[in-house]
Design an enzyme around this catalytic site. Structure first.
Site, PDB file in Angstrom:
ATOM      1  N   CYS A  42       7.759   2.291   1.311  1.00 45.05           N
ATOM      2  CA  CYS A  42       7.665   1.200   1.196  1.00 45.05           C
ATOM      3  C   CYS A  42       7.567  -0.459   0.662  1.00 45.05           C
ATOM      4  O   CYS A  42       8.530   0.348  -0.486  1.00 45.05           O
ATOM      5  CB  CYS A  42       5.807   1.840   0.578  1.00 45.05           C
ATOM      6  SG  CYS A  42       4.810   0.280  -0.586  1.00 45.05           S
ATOM      7  N   CYS A  45       6.636  -0.564  -3.793  1.00 40.36           N
ATOM      8  CA  CYS A  45       6.816   0.573  -4.075  1.00 40.36           C
ATOM      9  C   CYS A  45       7.849   1.391  -3.687  1.00 40.36           C
ATOM     10  O   CYS A  45       8.611   2.616  -4.822  1.00 40.36           O
ATOM     11  CB  CYS A  45       5.512   1.624  -4.799  1.00 40.36           C
ATOM     12  SG  CYS A  45       5.107   2.853  -3.606  1.00 40.36           S
ATOM     13  N   CYS A  90      -0.333   2.763   1.311  1.00 35.16           N
ATOM     14  CA  CYS A  90       0.292   3.745   0.304  1.00 35.16           C
ATOM     15  C   CYS A  90      -0.676   4.515  -0.833  1.00 35.16           C
ATOM     16  O   CYS A  90      -1.261   3.987  -1.781  1.00 35.16           O
ATOM     17  CB  CYS A  90       1.067   2.694   0.528  1.00 35.16           C
ATOM     18  SG  CYS A  90       2.316   3.557  -1.193  1.00 35.16           S
ATOM     19  N   CYS A  93       0.536   3.539  -4.465  1.00 30.98           N
ATOM     20  CA  CYS A  93       1.247   1.764  -5.079  1.00 30.98           C
ATOM     21  C   CYS A  93      -0.494   0.870  -4.535  1.00 30.98           C
ATOM     22  O   CYS A  93      -1.183   0.326  -4.578  1.00 30.98           O
ATOM     23  CB  CYS A  93       1.620   0.988  -4.249  1.00 30.98           C
ATOM     24  SG  CYS A  93       1.691   0.330  -3.125  1.00 30.98           S
ATOM     25  N   CYS A 113      -0.913   2.809  13.226  1.00 32.69           N
ATOM     26  CA  CYS A 113      -0.848   2.069  13.876  1.00 32.69           C
ATOM     27  C   CYS A 113      -0.656   0.721  12.853  1.00 32.69           C
ATOM     28  O   CYS A 113      -0.941   0.528  11.453  1.00 32.69           O
ATOM     29  CB  CYS A 113      -1.943   1.502  14.295  1.00 32.69           C
ATOM     30  SG  CYS A 113      -1.313  -0.206  15.167  1.00 32.69           S
TER      31      CYS A 113
HETATM   32 ZN   LIG Z   1       3.510   1.475  -1.820  1.00 31.86          ZN
END
Ligand SMILES: [Zn+2]
Length: 120
Positions: A42, A45, A90, A93, A113
């Site tokens: 990510c 984060c 995510c 976060c 996707c």
């Molecule tokens: Zn994240």
């Protein structure tokens, strides 16, 4: 980390997509490589989200995966733009990553996707 700090750390495009649920134009994403541990992380984060092993060439112009790491990605119902889709965020976060569809070509049947700028 607050939104003002994120705005400074991310590019304007990254901020728009990750925090305001934008979508990058197809086939414009930079070529992304997995981290040294073979994972895509990510951009906000740094949590590992997808394994390089799950990436496949979908022909859509967006990075596509047939599965996410267990528990790393949360699915959220998305009825925006008059369509019923499943948004992926995510888990750690809450940043927007893209959408997941049930038309994947592999045995999982899933197509995650994503936007390439969502990976740091
Ligand atoms: Zn994240």
């Amino acid at each position: 980390m607050n939104e003002e700090e994120l705005k400074k750390r991310l590019t304007p495009e990254q901020y728009h997509i990750l925090r305001e649920k934008g979508t990058e134009a197809a086939f414009t994403g930079k070529h992304i490589e997995p981290g040294s541990d073979g994972m895509y992380h990510c951009a906000v984060c740094d949590a590992p989200l997808f394994s390089a092993d799950a990436k496949f060439e979908s022909g859509t112009g967006w990075p596509s995966f047939d599965q996410a790491l267990a528990g790393a990605v949360k699915e959220v119902s998305d009825d925006s733009y008059g369509m019923h889709r499943t948004e992926i965020v995510c888990t750690n976060c809450g940043s927007h990553l893209g959408h997941v569809f049930d038309d994947g070509p592999t045995e999982t049947g899933k197509r995650y996707c994503t936007n390439s700028v969502c990976f740091g």
